[in-house]
Design a protein around this motif. Structure first.
Motif, short mmCIF file in Angstrom:
data_model
loop_
_atom_site.label_atom_id
_atom_site.label_comp_id
_atom_site.label_asym_id
_atom_site.label_seq_id
_atom_site.Cartn_x
_atom_site.Cartn_y
_atom_site.Cartn_z
N ASP A 23 24.60 49.93 -13.81
CA ASP A 23 23.42 50.54 -13.41
C ASP A 23 22.93 49.71 -12.08
O ASP A 23 22.82 48.62 -12.34
CB ASP A 23 22.30 50.34 -14.62
CG ASP A 23 21.06 50.87 -14.39
OD1 ASP A 23 20.16 50.45 -13.54
OD2 ASP A 23 20.83 52.07 -14.76
N LYS A 24 22.50 50.36 -11.20
CA LYS A 24 22.08 49.57 -9.92
C LYS A 24 20.86 48.86 -10.05
O LYS A 24 20.63 47.76 -9.24
CB LYS A 24 21.97 50.51 -8.88
CG LYS A 24 23.50 51.31 -8.33
CD LYS A 24 23.06 52.18 -7.33
CE LYS A 24 24.49 52.97 -6.93
NZ LYS A 24 24.44 53.80 -5.80
N GLU A 25 20.04 49.21 -11.06
CA GLU A 25 18.87 48.35 -11.24
C GLU A 25 19.00 47.40 -12.21
O GLU A 25 18.42 46.24 -11.80
CB GLU A 25 17.66 49.45 -11.81
CG GLU A 25 17.17 50.50 -10.48
CD GLU A 25 16.24 51.51 -11.17
OE1 GLU A 25 15.37 51.18 -11.81
OE2 GLU A 25 16.24 52.46 -10.39
N THR A 26 19.49 47.54 -13.27
CA THR A 26 19.52 46.57 -14.37
C THR A 26 20.79 45.80 -14.28
O THR A 26 20.80 44.62 -14.69
CB THR A 26 19.35 47.05 -15.80
OG1 THR A 26 20.49 47.84 -16.08
CG2 THR A 26 18.16 47.90 -16.01
N GLY A 27 21.76 46.18 -13.72
CA GLY A 27 23.10 45.31 -13.43
C GLY A 27 23.97 45.51 -14.95
O GLY A 27 24.98 45.06 -15.08
N GLU A 28 23.65 46.26 -15.77
CA GLU A 28 24.10 46.48 -17.19
C GLU A 28 25.32 47.44 -16.98
O GLU A 28 25.20 48.20 -16.33
CB GLU A 28 23.07 47.09 -18.01
CG GLU A 28 21.98 46.13 -18.59
CD GLU A 28 21.33 46.44 -19.67
OE1 GLU A 28 21.50 47.48 -20.50
OE2 GLU A 28 20.11 46.04 -19.91
N ILE A 29 26.26 47.22 -17.79
CA ILE A 29 27.35 48.01 -17.61
C ILE A 29 27.12 49.28 -18.45
O ILE A 29 26.29 49.45 -19.60
CB ILE A 29 28.71 47.42 -18.50
CG1 ILE A 29 29.14 46.11 -17.70
CG2 ILE A 29 29.85 48.36 -18.42
CD1 ILE A 29 29.95 45.36 -18.42
N VAL A 30 27.36 50.55 -17.96
CA VAL A 30 27.02 51.68 -18.39
C VAL A 30 28.56 52.64 -18.80
O VAL A 30 28.17 53.50 -19.52
CB VAL A 30 26.08 52.51 -17.57
CG1 VAL A 30 24.87 51.93 -17.34
CG2 VAL A 30 26.87 52.85 -16.10
N LYS A 31 29.25 52.30 -18.09
CA LYS A 31 30.69 52.99 -18.29
C LYS A 31 31.75 52.02 -18.14
O LYS A 31 31.68 50.93 -17.08
CB LYS A 31 30.70 54.09 -17.77
CG LYS A 31 32.04 54.94 -17.74
CD LYS A 31 32.07 56.31 -17.45
CE LYS A 31 32.32 56.27 -15.68
NZ LYS A 31 32.20 57.55 -15.22
N ALA A 32 33.01 52.00 -18.64
CA ALA A 32 34.21 51.34 -18.25
C ALA A 32 35.27 52.18 -18.49
O ALA A 32 35.39 53.06 -19.38
CB ALA A 32 34.23 50.07 -19.06
#
Length: 83
Positions: A23-32
């Motif tokens: 996620d561009k805002e949170t930096g959390e992984i959303v998909k791999a």
């Protein structure tokens, strides 16, 4: 997490590869996406190692570690896992 066994278009110098999307805002992984060459799909630790990358884990150069970058020196140790 998407796992695929590509037949073409994948560098033969690697056993597998993982691409993560954040996620561009949170930096959390959303998909791999995990790509494993079919000839390596049944080797011990390859999928476990790539799942580690999908979770954001980095390589760990300790011998016998699941995240060791060299498959021949890897193992099942998971101490000190870090993002």
């Amino acid at each position: 997490i998407i796992i695929t066994l590509p037949e073409v278009g994948f560098a033969d110098s690697h056993m597998a590869s993982t691409r993560i999307y954040t996620d561009k805002e949170t930096g959390e992984i959303v998909k791999a996406k995990i790509y494993i060459l079919p000839k390596n799909a049944r080797k011990d630790r390859v999928l476990e190692h790539e799942l580690g990358h999908a979770l954001g884990w980095m390589h760990h150069r300790q011998k016998f570690h699941i995240m060791h970058p060299n498959w021949h020196q890897g193992g099942y140790d998971h101490s000190g896992i870090r993002k």
